[in-house]
Design a protein around this motif. Structure first.
Motif, mmCIF file in Angstrom:
data_model
loop_
_atom_site.group_PDB
_atom_site.id
_atom_site.type_symbol
_atom_site.label_atom_id
_atom_site.label_comp_id
_atom_site.label_asym_id
_atom_site.label_seq_id
_atom_site.Cartn_x
_atom_site.Cartn_y
_atom_site.Cartn_z
ATOM 1 N N UNK A 77 0.945 -0.896 -0.067
ATOM 2 C CA UNK A 77 0.304 -0.408 0.001
ATOM 3 C C UNK A 77 0.773 1.140 -0.193
ATOM 4 N N UNK A 78 2.176 0.870 0.557
ATOM 5 C CA UNK A 78 3.047 2.286 0.366
ATOM 6 C C UNK A 78 4.016 2.283 -1.326
ATOM 7 N N UNK A 79 4.664 1.273 -0.774
ATOM 8 C CA UNK A 79 5.433 1.206 -2.718
ATOM 9 C C UNK A 79 5.192 0.712 -3.685
ATOM 10 N N UNK A 80 4.791 -0.569 -3.852
ATOM 11 C CA UNK A 80 4.282 -1.107 -5.125
ATOM 12 C C UNK A 80 2.805 -0.820 -5.536
ATOM 13 N N UNK A 81 1.698 -0.554 -4.910
ATOM 14 C CA UNK A 81 0.564 0.175 -5.238
ATOM 15 C C UNK A 81 0.595 1.626 -5.952
ATOM 16 N N UNK A 82 0.779 2.327 -5.142
ATOM 17 C CA UNK A 82 1.323 3.282 -5.678
ATOM 18 C C UNK A 82 2.101 4.058 -7.196
ATOM 19 N N UNK A 83 2.887 3.262 -6.539
ATOM 20 C CA UNK A 83 3.942 3.216 -8.021
ATOM 21 C C UNK A 83 3.465 2.349 -9.205
ATOM 22 N N UNK A 84 1.985 1.856 -8.962
ATOM 23 C CA UNK A 84 1.590 0.743 -10.255
ATOM 24 C C UNK A 84 2.217 -0.219 -10.293
ATOM 25 N N UNK A 85 3.590 0.030 -10.040
ATOM 26 C CA UNK A 85 3.937 -2.133 -10.839
ATOM 27 C C UNK A 85 3.711 -3.120 -10.127
ATOM 28 N N UNK A 86 3.299 -2.908 -8.935
ATOM 29 C CA UNK A 86 2.529 -4.134 -8.198
ATOM 30 C C UNK A 86 1.257 -4.630 -9.431
ATOM 31 N N UNK A 87 0.281 -3.869 -9.806
ATOM 32 C CA UNK A 87 -0.418 -3.621 -10.849
ATOM 33 C C UNK A 87 -0.675 -3.871 -12.025
ATOM 34 N N UNK A 88 0.215 -3.413 -12.865
ATOM 35 C CA UNK A 88 1.075 -3.479 -13.250
ATOM 36 C C UNK A 88 1.203 -4.611 -13.742
ATOM 37 N N UNK A 89 1.910 -5.698 -13.139
ATOM 38 C CA UNK A 89 1.926 -6.517 -12.807
ATOM 39 C C UNK A 89 1.270 -7.542 -13.042
#
Length: 106
Positions: A77-89
């Motif tokens: 919730x603080x790094x991977x989702x806001x950066x868009x990396x996890x949703x992109x994966x």
């Protein structure tokens, strides 16, 4: 209280595990299903780090699992989702169905 090696490894792995979870998770899954997947992964993280650090006992296992769950949630919730990396994966590894960017009809 000082953290043990197992707890520190559990937290360190928990920081990176949202990326592995995103590979398995599908954009069309509900938040509850994704949360359940996260708890299963956190349990594996906690069990593994406790075992491989020689601290495989009741309290140590529970502590490692809880540390992993918190680390996974905070990192997502603080790094991977806001950066868009996890949703992109998630979108890139989706097996079909409704994508995360398409609104669902009623």
């Amino acid at each position: 209280m000082h953290p043990t090696d197992a707890q520190l490894w559990s937290a360190a792995l928990g920081y990176l595990l949202p990326l592995a979870i995103a590979v398995v998770a599908q954009p069309r899954w509900s938040g509850a299903v994704k949360g359940l997947l996260m708890l299963v992964v956190a349990t594996g993280d906690g069990l593994g780090t406790a075992y491989f650090n020689g601290e495989f006992s009741g309290k140590s296992i529970v502590t490692c699992v809880l540390v992993a769950a918190v680390a996974i949630g905070v990192a997502y919730h603080t790094v991977w989702k806001p950066s868009g990396i996890a949703p992109g994966i998630e979108r890139a590894t989706s097996t079909g169905g409704v994508s995360a960017q398409q609104p669902r009809g009623v």
